[in-house]
Design a protein around this motif. Sequence first.
Motif, PDB file in Angstrom:
ATOM      1  N   SER A  30       1.148  -1.349   0.214  1.00  0.00           N
ATOM      2  CA  SER A  30       0.100   0.341   0.022  1.00  0.00           C
ATOM      3  C   SER A  30       0.644   1.351   0.050  1.00  0.00           C
ATOM      4  O   SER A  30       0.695   2.273  -1.156  1.00  0.00           O
ATOM      5  CB  SER A  30      -0.560  -0.100   0.949  1.00  0.00           C
ATOM      6  OG  SER A  30      -1.367  -1.042   1.438  1.00  0.00           O
ATOM      7  N   LEU A  31       1.863   0.915   1.459  1.00  0.00           N
ATOM      8  CA  LEU A  31       2.766   2.576   0.194  1.00  0.00           C
ATOM      9  C   LEU A  31       3.453   2.077  -0.422  1.00  0.00           C
ATOM     10  O   LEU A  31       3.971   3.842  -1.348  1.00  0.00           O
ATOM     11  CB  LEU A  31       3.847   2.014   1.503  1.00  0.00           C
ATOM     12  CG  LEU A  31       3.494   2.377   3.524  1.00  0.00           C
ATOM     13  CD1 LEU A  31       4.303   2.055   4.257  1.00  0.00           C
ATOM     14  CD2 LEU A  31       2.651   3.402   3.866  1.00  0.00           C
ATOM     15  N   TYR A  32       3.501   1.284  -1.218  1.00  0.00           N
ATOM     16  CA  TYR A  32       5.329   1.463  -2.752  1.00  0.00           C
ATOM     17  C   TYR A  32       3.561   2.027  -3.167  1.00  0.00           C
ATOM     18  O   TYR A  32       3.381   3.098  -4.522  1.00  0.00           O
ATOM     19  CB  TYR A  32       5.554   0.196  -3.328  1.00  0.00           C
ATOM     20  CG  TYR A  32       5.486   0.356  -4.033  1.00  0.00           C
ATOM     21  CD1 TYR A  32       6.930   1.187  -4.182  1.00  0.00           C
ATOM     22  CD2 TYR A  32       5.216  -0.943  -5.647  1.00  0.00           C
ATOM     23  CE1 TYR A  32       7.584   1.325  -5.576  1.00  0.00           C
ATOM     24  CE2 TYR A  32       5.609  -0.211  -6.845  1.00  0.00           C
ATOM     25  CZ  TYR A  32       6.892   0.531  -7.043  1.00  0.00           C
ATOM     26  OH  TYR A  32       7.655   0.602  -8.601  1.00  0.00           O
ATOM     27  N   ALA A  33       2.088   1.577  -3.295  1.00  0.00           N
ATOM     28  CA  ALA A  33       1.286   1.879  -3.972  1.00  0.00           C
ATOM     29  C   ALA A  33       0.695   3.483  -3.945  1.00  0.00           C
ATOM     30  O   ALA A  33       0.665   4.545  -5.158  1.00  0.00           O
ATOM     31  CB  ALA A  33       0.116   1.778  -4.274  1.00  0.00           C
ATOM     32  N   LYS A  34       0.951   4.092  -3.117  1.00  0.00           N
ATOM     33  CA  LYS A  34       0.824   5.593  -2.606  1.00  0.00           C
ATOM     34  C   LYS A  34       2.597   6.602  -2.913  1.00  0.00           C
ATOM     35  O   LYS A  34       2.270   7.635  -3.776  1.00  0.00           O
ATOM     36  CB  LYS A  34       0.826   5.848  -0.614  1.00  0.00           C
ATOM     37  CG  LYS A  34      -0.147   6.561  -0.434  1.00  0.00           C
ATOM     38  CD  LYS A  34       0.089   6.735   0.509  1.00  0.00           C
ATOM     39  CE  LYS A  34      -0.963   6.140   2.367  1.00  0.00           C
ATOM     40  NZ  LYS A  34      -0.535   6.508   3.210  1.00  0.00           N
ATOM     41  N   THR A  35       3.088   5.957  -3.622  1.00  0.00           N
ATOM     42  CA  THR A  35       4.124   7.001  -4.348  1.00  0.00           C
ATOM     43  C   THR A  35       4.016   6.688  -5.892  1.00  0.00           C
ATOM     44  O   THR A  35       4.801   7.350  -6.669  1.00  0.00           O
ATOM     45  CB  THR A  35       5.530   5.949  -4.113  1.00  0.00           C
ATOM     46  OG1 THR A  35       5.544   4.743  -4.529  1.00  0.00           O
ATOM     47  CG2 THR A  35       5.600   5.736  -2.983  1.00  0.00           C
ATOM     48  N   GLY A  36       2.883   5.916  -6.447  1.00  0.00           N
ATOM     49  CA  GLY A  36       3.069   6.080  -7.776  1.00  0.00           C
ATOM     50  C   GLY A  36       3.489   5.104  -8.184  1.00  0.00           C
ATOM     51  O   GLY A  36       3.603   5.089  -9.827  1.00  0.00           O
ATOM     52  N   GLY A  37       4.294   4.169  -7.464  1.00  0.00           N
ATOM     53  CA  GLY A  37       5.395   3.127  -8.007  1.00  0.00           C
ATOM     54  C   GLY A  37       4.605   2.009  -9.183  1.00  0.00           C
ATOM     55  O   GLY A  37       3.378   2.106  -8.616  1.00  0.00           O
ATOM     56  N   LYS A  38       5.305   1.787 -10.216  1.00  0.00           N
ATOM     57  CA  LYS A  38       4.831   0.493 -11.227  1.00  0.00           C
ATOM     58  C   LYS A  38       5.155  -0.760 -10.860  1.00  0.00           C
ATOM     59  O   LYS A  38       6.644  -0.730 -10.438  1.00  0.00           O
ATOM     60  CB  LYS A  38       4.908   0.970 -12.479  1.00  0.00           C
ATOM     61  CG  LYS A  38       4.262   2.205 -13.018  1.00  0.00           C
ATOM     62  CD  LYS A  38       4.554   2.454 -14.583  1.00  0.00           C
ATOM     63  CE  LYS A  38       3.743   3.221 -15.358  1.00  0.00           C
ATOM     64  NZ  LYS A  38       4.269   4.909 -15.017  1.00  0.00           N
ATOM     65  N   LEU A  39       5.052  -1.228 -10.716  1.00  0.00           N
ATOM     66  CA  LEU A  39       5.084  -3.129 -10.828  1.00  0.00           C
ATOM     67  C   LEU A  39       6.810  -3.009 -11.225  1.00  0.00           C
ATOM     68  O   LEU A  39       7.593  -3.739  -9.992  1.00  0.00           O
ATOM     69  CB  LEU A  39       4.306  -4.441 -11.267  1.00  0.00           C
ATOM     70  CG  LEU A  39       4.703  -5.510 -11.059  1.00  0.00           C
ATOM     71  CD1 LEU A  39       4.997  -5.650  -9.840  1.00  0.00           C
ATOM     72  CD2 LEU A  39       3.984  -6.494 -12.078  1.00  0.00           C
ATOM     73  N   ALA A  40       6.806  -2.232 -12.657  1.00  0.00           N
ATOM     74  CA  ALA A  40       8.245  -2.896 -13.192  1.00  0.00           C
ATOM     75  C   ALA A  40       9.004  -2.036 -12.480  1.00  0.00           C
ATOM     76  O   ALA A  40      10.506  -2.518 -12.532  1.00  0.00           O
ATOM     77  CB  ALA A  40       7.885  -2.294 -14.726  1.00  0.00           C
ATOM     78  N   ASP A  41       8.633  -1.004 -11.785  1.00  0.00           N
ATOM     79  CA  ASP A  41       9.480  -0.554 -11.140  1.00  0.00           C
ATOM     80  C   ASP A  41      10.136  -1.028  -8.865  1.00  0.00           C
ATOM     81  O   ASP A  41      11.048  -0.090  -8.813  1.00  0.00           O
ATOM     82  CB  ASP A  41       9.374   0.853 -11.421  1.00  0.00           C
ATOM     83  CG  ASP A  41       9.420   1.663 -12.883  1.00  0.00           C
ATOM     84  OD1 ASP A  41      10.545   1.062 -13.269  1.00  0.00           O
ATOM     85  OD2 ASP A  41       8.564   2.629 -12.787  1.00  0.00           O
ATOM     86  N   PHE A  42       9.599  -2.123  -9.365  1.00  0.00           N
ATOM     87  CA  PHE A  42       9.388  -2.524  -7.541  1.00  0.00           C
ATOM     88  C   PHE A  42      10.485  -2.529  -7.601  1.00  0.00           C
ATOM     89  O   PHE A  42      10.923  -2.308  -5.995  1.00  0.00           O
ATOM     90  CB  PHE A  42       8.390  -2.969  -7.240  1.00  0.00           C
ATOM     91  CG  PHE A  42       8.637  -3.850  -5.726  1.00  0.00           C
ATOM     92  CD1 PHE A  42       7.711  -3.193  -5.143  1.00  0.00           C
ATOM     93  CD2 PHE A  42       8.673  -4.951  -5.813  1.00  0.00           C
ATOM     94  CE1 PHE A  42       7.743  -3.316  -3.573  1.00  0.00           C
ATOM     95  CE2 PHE A  42       8.975  -5.586  -3.884  1.00  0.00           C
ATOM     96  CZ  PHE A  42       8.837  -4.249  -3.246  1.00  0.00           C
ATOM     97  N   GLU A  43      11.627  -3.656  -8.078  1.00  0.00           N
ATOM     98  CA  GLU A  43      12.746  -4.063  -7.265  1.00  0.00           C
ATOM     99  C   GLU A  43      13.588  -2.290  -7.745  1.00  0.00           C
ATOM    100  O   GLU A  43      14.660  -2.491  -6.676  1.00  0.00           O
ATOM    101  CB  GLU A  43      12.589  -5.150  -7.665  1.00  0.00           C
ATOM    102  CG  GLU A  43      12.208  -5.679  -7.695  1.00  0.00           C
ATOM    103  CD  GLU A  43      12.997  -7.401  -8.168  1.00  0.00           C
ATOM    104  OE1 GLU A  43      14.123  -7.413  -8.978  1.00  0.00           O
ATOM    105  OE2 GLU A  43      12.287  -8.307  -8.544  1.00  0.00           O
ATOM    106  N   ALA A  44      13.145  -1.701  -8.448  1.00  0.00           N
ATOM    107  CA  ALA A  44      14.852  -0.502  -8.853  1.00  0.00           C
ATOM    108  C   ALA A  44      13.883   0.274  -7.225  1.00  0.00           C
ATOM    109  O   ALA A  44      15.391   1.107  -7.152  1.00  0.00           O
ATOM    110  CB  ALA A  44      14.421   0.122  -9.500  1.00  0.00           C
TER     111      ALA A  44
END
Length: 222
Positions: A30-44
């Motif tokens: 949820s906190l990652y979603a809040k940043t507007g991040g995409k799945l492809a960028d999660f690990e980076a």
Amino acid sequence: MKFFIDTADLAEIKTAYSWGCVAGVTTNPSLYAKTGGKLADFEAHMVKIAEACPDVPVSAESTATTTEDMVAGGLRLAALAPNIVVKLPICAESLAATKELKKHGVNVNMTLIFTVPQALMACSAGARYVSPFVGRFDDIAEDGIEQLANIVTAVKNYYGPEHTEIIAASLRTPNHVTQAALLGADIATVPFAAMEKCLHHPLTDRGLAAFEADWKKVTSAQ
Ligand SMILES: O=C(CO)[C@@H](O)[C@H](O)[C@H](O)[C@H](O)COP(=O)(O)O
């Protein structure tokens, strides 16, 4: 008690870390979603966080649903940076994954803990951290601090911090932080806004203004 910052926002993490009092970072989907991040960028993104504060643990949460995928995904996350801790939500699959990941030297933070048995099962499977939630109990008109106190007592009866540390999570206010410290949680993971509130007190602000005003008198008298 140590302070962790509970956010995936890199700017917030860098700011809080620069204060010198942050001993870890916790993130969740949820906190990652809040940043507007995409799945492809999660690990980076997790790598950026780990590199921004290289001397403290950074929890990166897996969204896998089978033990096999949790282990494979956990090993992948842990390989991203030496300070990454794999975060798993408590369930049968994640307990088994925790035991397996521990064999590989990977630290697990078991989250979504609401009861004493859940916390003890996580410890027994080898979780390095357990994360009991406070605020979400308050949301349903139960006493989150009382629940946290029970978990702290039970875990400390059987395990020391070198085995499993307790991260008080879902903290929303400075008072939650105070209560977590008083009842002996090892760590409080605190959202940035609440961390800022923890810094301030009206008497501190008033005292600072008085010091500044008085110092001006000293310097203008020269
Ligand atoms: O579990 C941990 C820390 O290990 C936390 O990141 C945890 O997920 C968060 O504190 C909660 O999800 C925050 O929930 P809420 O209080 O915003 O409802």
